[in-house]
Design a protein around this motif. Structure first.
Motif, PDB file in Angstrom:
ATOM      1  N   VAL A 138       0.924  -1.300   0.051  1.00 53.53           N
ATOM      2  CA  VAL A 138       0.056   0.086   0.065  1.00 53.53           C
ATOM      3  C   VAL A 138       0.923   1.232   0.039  1.00 53.53           C
ATOM      4  N   GLY A 157      -3.566   0.690  -2.865  1.00 58.08           N
ATOM      5  CA  GLY A 157      -2.782  -0.514  -3.187  1.00 58.08           C
ATOM      6  C   GLY A 157      -1.553  -0.140  -4.136  1.00 58.08           C
ATOM      7  N   GLN A 209      -3.010  -8.602  -3.961  1.00 56.40           N
ATOM      8  CA  GLN A 209      -4.640  -8.400  -3.345  1.00 56.40           C
ATOM      9  C   GLN A 209      -5.271  -9.599  -2.939  1.00 56.40           C
TER      10      GLN A 209
END
Length: 418
Positions: free
Chosen positions: A101, A120, A297
């Protein structure tokens, strides 16, 4: 805090030629104690009353301090005017580049976060594309903060190591596949037109804890896509000869563990990766098959589910996370014993999810294994600054140069447009 409990600050000098030094001494004294009168400033800094009057006049004119009411005199004298920092006097931007991030914050002069953004970090993204995004986010956050551009004094970047601080280069972080010798500092300076400094993420986090009032000797243990340790010894941030202190990922905690990219097995950095923990959970049947371990992710989402299952009830999920806490506790124990520290502060993007499993485990381990426990205790705490600690630390490094009375240049000194 006023005269009943004044903290130690650097002393100024009454030589006329060092006004900038003395201004920083006075600003730093006000920051540390929140409100002081001119008389108290003279007392704690060692400067003459006339020097203090001249400095305060300059700082008021510059908009860096403001008058904050009156303090009743202990005797029959006139009430003293208190002085405090003017929050809008300066602003600093902090950027934390984590492999998972990117976080951007704006701090005012008192160190309060007045605006933030996070998004992200694409694993294999072209560095130039990501730097463009960061630059655009910086502009957006400055606008949303309502910070006048001429009062934004610079941008601090906290990046994963190794880094070359003097050249402002991110060398080759293991969890950012596309990054190799990226001149991040200069690239971001060109895009924003602002002075920029680059420092290591764990150093920035440790600096943030110190800025927020942390004192003594402690280790900041960073828990994110990777791990690291920032050090403060005797109230001073430790940087190492190349500002790359804190690379603890290759301490071996499990000789039968997974193969690390360094060629050895069971390194704590490898066994702390969310990817490894998710893989363990899939193999144990705690998480469903089919998770793409190369999709960051997807791994982060699965890791969140693992932590939620571990907190919900005893079982294999909790055993997996508890084993991680035990491995980290062993590393903390070694650092604490080697350096005779007061405490460990945990933080980073994954700390909130892991916090329920770490405090007691690390504390219990160190009760038995901290060798000087009969001399002083060892405390275990989570950061009070939340997930933004890296970005806050990067911005505080910028502000610290306003408050630092040390006139010598440091490796991370802000680099403005030449």
């Amino acid at each position: 805090m006023t005269s009943g409990g004044l903290v130690a600050v650097r002393r100024g000098t009454n030589l006329d030629r060092v006004g900038g030094f003395n201004d920083a001494v006075v600003l730093d004294a006000i920051r540390r104690t929140e409100q002081l009168s001119r008389v108290e400033l003279a007392e704690v800094t060692g400067l003459s009353g006339q020097a203090i009057s001249n400095i305060i006049r300059r700082l008021l004119d510059a908009g860096l301090v403001r008058e904050a009411g009156r303090q009743k005199s202990a005797g029959l004298g006139k009430p003293r005017t208190l002085l405090e920092l003017e929050p809008s006097g300066q602003y600093a931007v902090g950027v934390h580049l984590d492999p998972a991030v990117v976080t951007v914050v704006v701090l005012d002069l008192t160190g309060d976060v007045i605006a933030r953004r996070s998004a992200g970090t694409p694993y294999a993204d072209d560095p130039a594309v990501l730097i463009d995004r960061i630059a655009a986010t910086i502009e957006d956050v400055i606008d949303s903060a309502g910070a006048p551009r001429d009062r934004v004094v610079g941008v601090g970047i906290a990046a994963p190591g190794p880094i070359d601080v003097e050249r402002g280069v991110v060398v080759e972080p293991p969890n950012l596949a596309a990054w190799h010798l990226v001149p991040l500092r200069d690239e971001l300076r060109e895009r924003t037109g602002l002075p920029v400094l680059l420092d290591k993420d764990v150093t920035a986090a440790a600096s943030a804890e110190k800025w927020a009032g942390g004192s003594g000797s402690f280790v900041f243990f960073y828990l994110g896509t990777g791990i690291g340790a920032g050090l403060v010894i005797g109230d001073e941030v430790v940087r190492g000869s190349s500002s790359n202190v804190g690379e603890i990922g290759h301490v071996i905690v499990d000789p039968d563990g997974p193969l690390c990219y360094c060629g050895r097995r069971g390194c704590v950095g490898e066994t702390s990766q969310p990817r490894y923990l998710v893989q363990q959970a899939v193999q144990a049947g705690v998480l469903a098959q089919g998770i793409d371990l190369d999709d960051r992710q997807a791994v982060d989402a699965a890791f969140a589910r693992l932590c939620a299952a571990a907190e919900a009830s005893p079982g294999v999920a909790r055993e997996i996370v508890a084993a991680l806490a035990d491995r980290v506790a062993k590393v903390v124990e070694d650092i604490a014993n080697l350096l005779d520290l007061d405490r460990v502060v945990f933080g980073g993007p994954h700390w909130e999810q892991l916090a329920p499993f770490f405090g007691d485990a690390v504390q219990d381990a160190l009760k038995e294994r901290f060798l000087v426990r009969s001399v002083h205790p060892f405390e275990v705490a989570g950061t009070a600054l939340g997930a933004d600690v890296g970005a806050i630390g990067a911005a505080s490094l910028v502000l610290d140069q306003t408050f630092s009375p040390n006139p010598s240049l440091q490796p991370g000194e802000l680099v403005a447009e030449r």
